[in-house]
Design an enzyme around this catalytic site. Structure first.
Site, PDB file in Angstrom:
ATOM      1  N   VAL A   6       0.867  -1.191   0.000  1.00 33.98           N
ATOM      2  CA  VAL A   6       0.000   0.000   0.000  1.00 33.98           C
ATOM      3  C   VAL A   6       0.903   1.240   0.000  1.00 33.98           C
ATOM      4  O   VAL A   6       1.928   1.264   0.683  1.00 33.98           O
ATOM      5  CB  VAL A   6      -0.935  -0.012   1.241  1.00 33.98           C
ATOM      6  N   MET A  37       1.647   5.161   0.832  1.00 31.48           N
ATOM      7  CA  MET A  37       1.226   6.221   1.761  1.00 31.48           C
ATOM      8  C   MET A  37       2.026   7.489   1.428  1.00 31.48           C
ATOM      9  O   MET A  37       3.244   7.393   1.214  1.00 31.48           O
ATOM     10  CB  MET A  37       1.552   5.771   3.192  1.00 31.48           C
ATOM     11  N   PRO A  38       1.388   8.658   1.375  1.00 34.92           N
ATOM     12  CA  PRO A  38       2.166   9.879   1.111  1.00 34.92           C
ATOM     13  C   PRO A  38       3.296  10.048   2.145  1.00 34.92           C
ATOM     14  O   PRO A  38       3.109   9.749   3.327  1.00 34.92           O
ATOM     15  CB  PRO A  38       1.125  10.992   1.242  1.00 34.92           C
ATOM     16  N   ALA A  39       4.448  10.532   1.694  1.00 33.39           N
ATOM     17  CA  ALA A  39       5.597  10.710   2.590  1.00 33.39           C
ATOM     18  C   ALA A  39       5.358  11.842   3.590  1.00 33.39           C
ATOM     19  O   ALA A  39       6.029  11.918   4.621  1.00 33.39           O
ATOM     20  CB  ALA A  39       6.852  10.997   1.762  1.00 33.39           C
ATOM     21  N   LEU A  40       4.416  12.724   3.263  1.00 33.05           N
ATOM     22  CA  LEU A  40       4.083  13.854   4.133  1.00 33.05           C
ATOM     23  C   LEU A  40       2.575  13.845   4.363  1.00 33.05           C
ATOM     24  O   LEU A  40       1.808  13.815   3.401  1.00 33.05           O
ATOM     25  CB  LEU A  40       4.483  15.165   3.428  1.00 33.05           C
ATOM     26  N   GLY A  41       2.178  13.853   5.624  1.00 26.39           N
ATOM     27  CA  GLY A  41       0.757  13.895   5.958  1.00 26.39           C
ATOM     28  C   GLY A  41       0.471  15.091   6.850  1.00 26.39           C
ATOM     29  O   GLY A  41       1.345  15.928   7.109  1.00 26.39           O
ATOM     30  N   GLY A  99      -1.236  16.342  10.564  1.00 27.06           N
ATOM     31  CA  GLY A  99      -1.670  15.921  11.897  1.00 27.06           C
ATOM     32  C   GLY A  99      -2.718  16.850  12.487  1.00 27.06           C
ATOM     33  O   GLY A  99      -2.747  18.048  12.166  1.00 27.06           O
ATOM     34  N   ASP A 117      -3.784  12.365   9.658  1.00 27.54           N
ATOM     35  CA  ASP A 117      -3.570  11.496  10.818  1.00 27.54           C
ATOM     36  C   ASP A 117      -4.383  12.009  11.999  1.00 27.54           C
ATOM     37  O   ASP A 117      -4.132  13.098  12.515  1.00 27.54           O
ATOM     38  CB  ASP A 117      -2.085  11.492  11.210  1.00 27.54           C
ATOM     39  N   TYR A 148      -8.264  11.975  20.062  1.00 26.87           N
ATOM     40  CA  TYR A 148      -8.172  13.416  19.768  1.00 26.87           C
ATOM     41  C   TYR A 148      -9.544  14.102  19.810  1.00 26.87           C
ATOM     42  O   TYR A 148      -9.630  15.329  19.838  1.00 26.87           O
ATOM     43  CB  TYR A 148      -7.536  13.691  18.395  1.00 26.87           C
ATOM     44  N   LYS A 179      -6.320   6.058  15.196  1.00 27.26           N
ATOM     45  CA  LYS A 179      -5.703   5.210  16.223  1.00 27.26           C
ATOM     46  C   LYS A 179      -6.736   4.752  17.253  1.00 27.26           C
ATOM     47  O   LYS A 179      -7.625   5.528  17.619  1.00 27.26           O
ATOM     48  CB  LYS A 179      -4.602   5.994  16.963  1.00 27.26           C
ATOM     49  N   HIS A 235      -2.632   3.031  19.513  1.00 30.35           N
ATOM     50  CA  HIS A 235      -2.051   4.329  19.891  1.00 30.35           C
ATOM     51  C   HIS A 235      -0.835   4.188  20.817  1.00 30.35           C
ATOM     52  O   HIS A 235       0.093   5.001  20.781  1.00 30.35           O
ATOM     53  CB  HIS A 235      -3.135   5.182  20.566  1.00 30.35           C
TER      54      HIS A 235
HETATM   55  N1  LIG Z   1       1.025   8.831  18.244  1.00 28.61           N
HETATM   56  C1  LIG Z   1       1.146   9.749  19.195  1.00 28.61           C
HETATM   57  O1  LIG Z   1       1.211   9.430  20.386  1.00 28.61           O
HETATM   58  C2  LIG Z   1       1.222  11.185  18.810  1.00 28.61           C
HETATM   59  C3  LIG Z   1       1.603  12.157  19.748  1.00 28.61           C
HETATM   60  C4  LIG Z   1       1.681  13.493  19.329  1.00 28.61           C
HETATM   61  C5  LIG Z   1       1.388  13.820  18.021  1.00 28.61           C
HETATM   62  N2  LIG Z   1       0.984  12.851  17.129  1.00 28.61           N
HETATM   63  C6  LIG Z   1       0.632  13.155  15.703  1.00 28.61           C
HETATM   64  O2  LIG Z   1       1.690  13.920  15.130  1.00 28.61           O
HETATM   65  C7  LIG Z   1       1.183  15.164  14.666  1.00 28.61           C
HETATM   66  C8  LIG Z   1       2.245  16.240  14.775  1.00 28.61           C
HETATM   67  O3  LIG Z   1       2.776  16.313  16.081  1.00 28.61           O
HETATM   68  P1  LIG Z   1       2.560  17.561  17.045  1.00 28.61           P
HETATM   69  O4  LIG Z   1       1.287  18.225  16.736  1.00 28.61           O
HETATM   70  O5  LIG Z   1       2.771  17.037  18.399  1.00 28.61           O
HETATM   71  O6  LIG Z   1       3.815  18.509  16.747  1.00 28.61           O
HETATM   72  P2  LIG Z   1       4.428  19.277  15.484  1.00 28.61           P
HETATM   73  O7  LIG Z   1       3.679  18.970  14.250  1.00 28.61           O
HETATM   74  O8  LIG Z   1       5.892  18.996  15.515  1.00 28.61           O
HETATM   75  O9  LIG Z   1       4.222  20.795  15.915  1.00 28.61           O
HETATM   76  C9  LIG Z   1       2.957  21.384  15.976  1.00 28.61           C
HETATM   77  C10 LIG Z   1       3.105  22.774  16.588  1.00 28.61           C
HETATM   78  O10 LIG Z   1       3.967  23.557  15.767  1.00 28.61           O
HETATM   79  C11 LIG Z   1       3.303  24.718  15.287  1.00 28.61           C
HETATM   80  N3  LIG Z   1       3.742  24.843  13.889  1.00 28.61           N
HETATM   81  C12 LIG Z   1       3.372  24.050  12.854  1.00 28.61           C
HETATM   82  N4  LIG Z   1       4.032  24.400  11.737  1.00 28.61           N
HETATM   83  C13 LIG Z   1       4.836  25.433  12.065  1.00 28.61           C
HETATM   84  C14 LIG Z   1       5.750  26.223  11.340  1.00 28.61           C
HETATM   85  N5  LIG Z   1       5.964  26.014  10.043  1.00 28.61           N
HETATM   86  N6  LIG Z   1       6.422  27.202  12.006  1.00 28.61           N
HETATM   87  C15 LIG Z   1       6.207  27.405  13.333  1.00 28.61           C
HETATM   88  N7  LIG Z   1       5.356  26.679  14.078  1.00 28.61           N
HETATM   89  C16 LIG Z   1       4.671  25.714  13.450  1.00 28.61           C
HETATM   90  C17 LIG Z   1       1.829  24.431  15.464  1.00 28.61           C
HETATM   91  O11 LIG Z   1       1.148  25.629  15.724  1.00 28.61           O
HETATM   92  P3  LIG Z   1      -0.257  26.059  15.032  1.00 28.61           P
HETATM   93  O12 LIG Z   1      -1.113  24.838  14.909  1.00 28.61           O
HETATM   94  O13 LIG Z   1      -0.792  27.058  15.994  1.00 28.61           O
HETATM   95  O14 LIG Z   1       0.085  26.658  13.688  1.00 28.61           O
HETATM   96  C18 LIG Z   1       1.833  23.545  16.704  1.00 28.61           C
HETATM   97  O15 LIG Z   1       1.932  24.306  17.885  1.00 28.61           O
HETATM   98  C19 LIG Z   1      -0.036  15.387  15.564  1.00 28.61           C
HETATM   99  O16 LIG Z   1      -0.927  16.363  15.085  1.00 28.61           O
HETATM  100  C20 LIG Z   1      -0.625  13.996  15.590  1.00 28.61           C
HETATM  101  O17 LIG Z   1      -1.314  13.738  14.370  1.00 28.61           O
HETATM  102  C21 LIG Z   1       0.905  11.556  17.515  1.00 28.61           C
END
Ligand SMILES: NC(=O)c1ccc[n+]([C@@H]2O[C@H](COP(=O)([O-])OP(=O)(O)OC[C@H]3O[C@@H](n4cnc5c(N)ncnc54)[C@H](OP(=O)(O)O)[C@@H]3O)[C@@H](O)[C@H]2O)c1
Length: 294
Positions: free
Chosen positions: A12, A14-18, A20, A45, A50, A75, A108
């Site tokens: 399958v 999957m896009p390299a960039l998704g 969140g 994702d 969430y 998840k 998760h």
């Molecule tokens: N499996 C797990 O346990 C788990 C845990 C955590 C996260 N995740 C998944 O991973 C995704 C991403 O992780 P994350 O949300 O923790 O962290 P991240 O994507 O590394 O960072 C998100 C934060 O950065 C800010 N941001 C985004 N792009 C930016 C840019 N170009 N310049 C400056 N600031 C920027 C966002 O602010 P604004 O939104 O205010 O723009 C937000 O505060 C999540 O949304 C989720 O889908 C999974």
């Protein structure tokens, strides 16, 4: 611009960039998903935990992008682990998303103290895969020991392991274990969100001088450099933002290349300090919570 894909171990793509949506409030999720799909993202994702699966589904429908063009991942939360419970968790998530089939359905977290329950949940994912209800299955926050225990009994090798990876916490051991088993590593908090939205002790990756100098040299932002670093090292990434300009910025990472030296310089920033919850400390008592019906 069409995003390159990574091939999962069952072929399958999957896009390299998704995109969140962790911590994206439900009332901002529909617009965020619509903006992301308009920008060109084709992977979302989310997670039962969430609380925004319904809005992700609504954003998808409102975007007008065909269902089969978008890779949807969600998840199962630990409170729904167990064979029957996890089969039902699929109905809850798919019902909220308004989808009949999910592209990727993952556990998760491991429940280290009740690993039998984790294995029963995974067995349900295998059944959902066999029944065609999901196109791929996987795990998240699995450390080497969890992977080893799972692989001893699983009949399907997980397609992905979604773990915390950013320049300040690289987890090379888990990444090597994933690669050895044919599991794609998905990086959560790929730009180090967990190091700044939680006021972490090692400061923000976005202000890091090494990353800043590399960004300046390429005429790119620190976030773009970090995302490019993941992609060049073979990790799938799912940056989150509710800000349209950042959603666009994070998508614009396929027109430059980091050198081997630049990649090594970013690798060297690893502090070994985790930003998120310690996977060994996940228990139902501390983290369990009811996931509502669809
Ligand atoms: N499996 C797990 O346990 C788990 C845990 C955590 C996260 N995740 C998944 O991973 C995704 C991403 O992780 P994350 O949300 O923790 O962290 P991240 O994507 O590394 O960072 C998100 C934060 O950065 C800010 N941001 C985004 N792009 C930016 C840019 N170009 N310049 C400056 N600031 C920027 C966002 O602010 P604004 O939104 O205010 O723009 C937000 O505060 C999540 O949304 C989720 O889908 C999974």
């Amino acid at each position: 611009m069409k995003v390159p894909t990574v091939k999962l171990n069952n072929d399958v793509e999957m896009p390299a960039l998704g995109f969140g949506v962790f911590q994206t409030p439900p009332d901002e999720t529909i617009t965020a998903v619509e903006v992301a799909l308009e920008t060109g993202y084709r992977h979302i994702d989310t997670a039962a935990a969430y609380g925004n699966e319904r809005e992700v589904g609504e954003g998808l429908r409102r975007s007008g992008v065909a269902r089969n063009e978008v890779f949807v991942e969600t998840k199962v939360w630990i409170s729904d682990y167990g064979y029957d419970e996890t089969l039902h968790a699929f109905d809850k998530s798919a019902g909220k998303l308004g989808l009949e089939q999910l592209d990727l359905f993952i556990l998760h977290q491991a429940l280290p103290g009740e690993f039998g329950k984790t294995l029963e949940a995974y067995r349900a994912l295998e059944q959902l895969l066999a029944d065609g209800k999901v196109r791929a299955i996987g795990v998240s926050n699995f450390m080497e020991s969890h992977l080893t225990q799972l692989l001893e009994v699983a009949s399907v090798v997980p397609a992905v392991n979604q773990i915390e990876v950013h320049p300040y916490f690289r987890q090379p051991g888990v990444i090597a274990a994933d690669a050895a088993a044919g599991v794609v590593t998905q990086a959560w908090s790929p730009i180090g969100g967990i190091t700044f939205y939680r006021d972490g002790s090692h400061g923000s990756t976005l202000q890091d001088p090494v990353i800043g100098a590399i960004a300046l040299a390429h005429g790119k932002s620190a976030a773009q450099v970090m995302l490019r670093w993941h992609v060049q090292e073979g990790r799938q990434v799912i940056p989150k933002s509710v800000t349209p300009s950042r959603i666009a910025e994070n998508f614009d990472i396929f027109d430059f290349e980091l050198s081997g030296e630049e990649i090594a310089a970013i690798d060297a920033l690893d502090t070994g300090v985790r930003g998120g919850a310690e996977p060994e400390a996940i228990t139902l008592e501390a983290f369990g919570r009811e996931i509502p019906e669809a």
